[in-house]
Design an enzyme around this catalytic site. Structure first.
Site, mmCIF file in Angstrom:
data_model
loop_
_atom_site.group_PDB
_atom_site.id
_atom_site.type_symbol
_atom_site.label_atom_id
_atom_site.label_comp_id
_atom_site.label_asym_id
_atom_site.label_seq_id
_atom_site.Cartn_x
_atom_site.Cartn_y
_atom_site.Cartn_z
ATOM 1 N N GLU A 221 2.898 -17.280 -73.745
ATOM 2 C CA GLU A 221 1.907 -17.589 -72.711
ATOM 3 C C GLU A 221 2.215 -18.918 -72.019
ATOM 4 O O GLU A 221 2.408 -19.938 -72.658
ATOM 5 C CB GLU A 221 0.506 -17.600 -73.310
ATOM 6 C CG GLU A 221 0.063 -16.269 -73.898
ATOM 7 C CD GLU A 221 -0.012 -15.142 -72.864
ATOM 8 O OE1 GLU A 221 -0.011 -15.441 -71.646
ATOM 9 O OE2 GLU A 221 -0.073 -13.962 -73.276
ATOM 10 N N CYS B 105 -8.577 -15.398 -76.916
ATOM 11 C CA CYS B 105 -7.204 -15.922 -76.963
ATOM 12 C C CYS B 105 -7.005 -17.022 -75.922
ATOM 13 O O CYS B 105 -6.501 -18.103 -76.242
ATOM 14 C CB CYS B 105 -6.203 -14.789 -76.754
ATOM 15 S SG CYS B 105 -6.098 -13.653 -78.164
ATOM 16 N N HIS C 114 1.129 -14.227 -77.820
ATOM 17 C CA HIS C 114 0.502 -12.925 -78.038
ATOM 18 C C HIS C 114 1.507 -11.981 -78.706
ATOM 19 O O HIS C 114 2.691 -11.970 -78.333
ATOM 20 C CB HIS C 114 0.059 -12.305 -76.708
ATOM 21 C CG HIS C 114 -1.374 -12.542 -76.379
ATOM 22 N ND1 HIS C 114 -1.805 -13.091 -75.195
ATOM 23 C CD2 HIS C 114 -2.508 -12.283 -77.083
ATOM 24 C CE1 HIS C 114 -3.121 -13.169 -75.182
ATOM 25 N NE2 HIS C 114 -3.570 -12.678 -76.318
#
EC number: 3.4.19.3
Length: 201
Positions: free
Chosen positions: A78, A141, A165
């Site tokens: 991410e 998240c 993730h």
């Protein structure tokens, strides 16, 4: 050196969460790095409260938070977290914030403090699918990634931090035909590479 690695408890009717299954399977030491594992509740606010307590007590050199992204087939590195909670489903305590700011004194967004492009290169070398992702969503998240980076910036900490993730693991897709997944062992190997690459680059 100390690495704090977090995973989440199961949510949305799942019996397991691949993030915690993988994190809890990491060795306690990787090279000269002490691995400290933390299970977070899939709950808005409570998740960052538990994380902040651990950051204060442990004072790690790096923090990598890991979460489930069912439907993705690769390790998602991410890039950015945004200052918004906008939940499409309820968290594990029934909270479902819509268009709510996470921290009023925070930036609109924070970028990962992990070397995500270098990590991708290292994962490609050992044939583990990975990709840089430009959205961590707007559920818990993103909430925890944003909170982590906010804490680092707010306290002027010289530490690395970010969010990864991971796909479903094998046990989760037995009743989900044609759903992407990754073995737990491969996710564990990926996390080991991510930890070492992040600390040594």
């Amino acid at each position: 050196m100390k690495a704090l690695i977090t995973g989440f408890e199961p949510f949305d009717k799942e019996e397991i969460n691949p993030s915690w299954e993988a994190v809890s399977s990491l060795h306690n030491n990787i090279d000269d790095i002490e691995i400290i594992k933390l299970k977070l509740p899939t709950v808005f606010k409570k998740s960052y409260e538990k994380l902040f307590d651990s950051l204060e007590n442990i004072k790690p050199d790096i923090v990598i938070c890991v979460g489930q992204a069912g439907g993705r087939y690769e390790i998602s590195l991410e890039r950015v977290a945004v200052n918004i909670d906008d939940a499409g489903i309820k968290d594990n305590e029934g909270n479902q914030p819509i268009d709510e700011i996470i921290f009023n004194d925070g930036e609109n967004a924070y970028f990962s403090r992990l070397p995500i492009k270098r990590i991708k290169e290292e994962l490609n070398k050992i044939s583990i699918p990975s990709a840089v992702s430009n959205t961590a969503g707007t559920f818990v998240c993103n909430h925890i990634m944003y909170s982590l980076l906010y804490y680092i910036k707010k306290n002027n900490l010289n530490i690395k931090g970010g969010f990864i993730h991971v796909p479903y693991i094998t046990e989760q897709i037995l009743d989900k035909p044609n759903t992407p997944y990754m073995t737990k062992d491969m996710i564990v190997k990926a996390l080991e590479v991510i930890i070492k690459t992040s600390l040594y680059n």
